[in-house]
Motif scaffolding. Structure first.
Motif, PDB file in Angstrom:
ATOM      1  N   GLY A   1      -3.978   6.495 -42.763  1.00  0.00           N
ATOM      2  CA  GLY A   1      -3.141   7.619 -43.139  1.00  0.00           C
ATOM      3  C   GLY A   1      -2.646   7.468 -44.569  1.00  0.00           C
TER       4      GLY A   1
ATOM      5  N   GLU B   1      -9.125  10.368 -49.966  1.00  0.00           N
ATOM      6  CA  GLU B   1      -9.438  10.924 -48.649  1.00  0.00           C
ATOM      7  C   GLU B   1      -8.742  10.089 -47.574  1.00  0.00           C
ATOM      8  OE1 GLU B   1     -13.289  11.662 -45.683  1.00  0.00           O
ATOM      9  OE2 GLU B   1     -13.594  10.979 -47.754  1.00  0.00           O
TER      10      GLU B   1
ATOM     11  N   ARG C   1      -7.994  11.366 -40.497  1.00  0.00           N
ATOM     12  CA  ARG C   1      -7.203  12.159 -39.554  1.00  0.00           C
ATOM     13  C   ARG C   1      -6.938  11.359 -38.278  1.00  0.00           C
ATOM     14  NH1 ARG C   1      -8.074  15.429 -35.225  1.00  0.00           N
ATOM     15  NH2 ARG C   1     -10.332  15.115 -35.324  1.00  0.00           N
ATOM     16  N   ASN C   2      -5.691  11.368 -37.861  1.00  0.00           N
ATOM     17  CA  ASN C   2      -5.288  10.674 -36.643  1.00  0.00           C
ATOM     18  C   ASN C   2      -5.753  11.466 -35.424  1.00  0.00           C
ATOM     19  OD1 ASN C   2      -4.031   9.291 -34.570  1.00  0.00           O
ATOM     20  ND2 ASN C   2      -2.082   9.087 -35.645  1.00  0.00           N
ATOM     21  N   ARG C   3      -6.526  10.844 -34.545  1.00  0.00           N
ATOM     22  CA  ARG C   3      -7.059  11.531 -33.377  1.00  0.00           C
ATOM     23  C   ARG C   3      -6.191  11.360 -32.134  1.00  0.00           C
ATOM     24  NH1 ARG C   3     -13.673  10.659 -33.427  1.00  0.00           N
ATOM     25  NH2 ARG C   3     -14.046  11.572 -35.504  1.00  0.00           N
TER      26      ARG C   3
ATOM     27  N   ASP D   1      -0.112  12.760 -31.822  1.00  0.00           N
ATOM     28  CA  ASP D   1       0.182  12.912 -33.246  1.00  0.00           C
ATOM     29  C   ASP D   1       0.854  14.263 -33.506  1.00  0.00           C
ATOM     30  OD1 ASP D   1       0.088  12.169 -36.004  1.00  0.00           O
ATOM     31  OD2 ASP D   1      -1.591  13.544 -36.272  1.00  0.00           O
TER      32      ASP D   1
END
Length: 248
Positions: free
Chosen positions: A33, A188, A191-193, A197
């Motif tokens: 992140g 870049e 993205r947290n999956r 979240d």
């Protein structure tokens, strides 16, 4: 925010709390992140010119959501920092087996346990987390509203179980400044999956502070100033009483 300002604020935090000694080996928790990437850049830069030489290791805990960490590998290669990925079954344990109603707490404990264990294995004596100034403010509201006590994160203290010192070098940096840095550097992020979240208790506190800021625009500045002015008993006593794990 420019890279030089990130260096400056991080160095100021480190020197205020005496986080770094010559010869330290610091493990940086790297989730992918924006916060952890900013921390990695800050610590990498400081390691090249700080008056007290120290080494870095970057560690990612793979929770089992099928995330691709190749971007982080490239960043670490560019910064010449050794990179390690720990494979875990945390997602399966928390969501599939135990089906936790409040998964964040258990997930955080398992993640920190894996991260700290790897840091010890690598010979690190300190570990750096990427909590920023807004995290300290959110934790203050979480503690007050949900536990009925005045508490926030500690910038620097020792973990009893491992002997590692936990440091939060970004505690003087705001989330907005980190976003600005990431955008300026065109970095870049991953993205947290995690399905939680954006809906965690911390996210709720962030939303609360945002709402309060509409009527009190400088609330973040005022609250953080109050925390610093009081130096919070936890900030003072944490180094004396090393028997309590940081709950956040």
């Amino acid at each position: 925010m420019q890279l030089q300002k990130l260096y400056s604020l991080t160095r100021q935090a480190i020197e205020q709390q005496h986080m770094i000694s010559a010869g330290d080996r610091v493990a940086v928790g790297l989730s992918g992140g924006k916060d952890s990437i900013a921390l990695l850049y800050a610590m990498s830069g400081l390691s090249k010119f700080y008056s007290k030489p120290f080494e870095l290791e970057a560690i990612t805990v793979d929770l089992g959501f099928g995330m691709d960490f190749s971007t982080l590998e490239l960043i670490c290669d560019r910064l010449k920092i050794r990179y390690h990925v720990i494979s875990t079954d945390i997602k399966e344990i928390v969501f599939d087996l135990r089906k936790e109603n409040n998964p964040c707490s258990l997930c955080a404990n398992l993640r920190k346990g894996a991260l700290n264990a790897k840091a010890v294995e690598l010979g690190c004596n300190k570990i750096a987390y990427a909590h920023h100034r807004d995290d300290f403010i959110q934790t203050f509201f979480m503690s007050m509203l949900m536990e009925g006590r005045l508490h926030t994160l500690s910038p620097y203290f020792q973990l009893e179980k491992t002997g590692l010192y936990l440091m939060r070098p970004l505690y003087l940096v705001s989330e907005g400044e980190i976003k600005s840095f990431i955008k300026r550097q065109d970095i870049e992020v991953i993205r947290n999956r995690c399905p939680q979240d954006g809906i965690s208790k911390r996210a709720q506190m962030d939303d609360l502070v945002r709402k309060l800021a509409k009527d009190y625009p400088d609330i973040r500045k005022k609250v953080f100033h109050a925390l610093q002015a009081a130096e919070f008993d936890d900030w003072k006593s944490e180094m004396k009483n090393r028997n309590r794990m940081d709950p956040y």
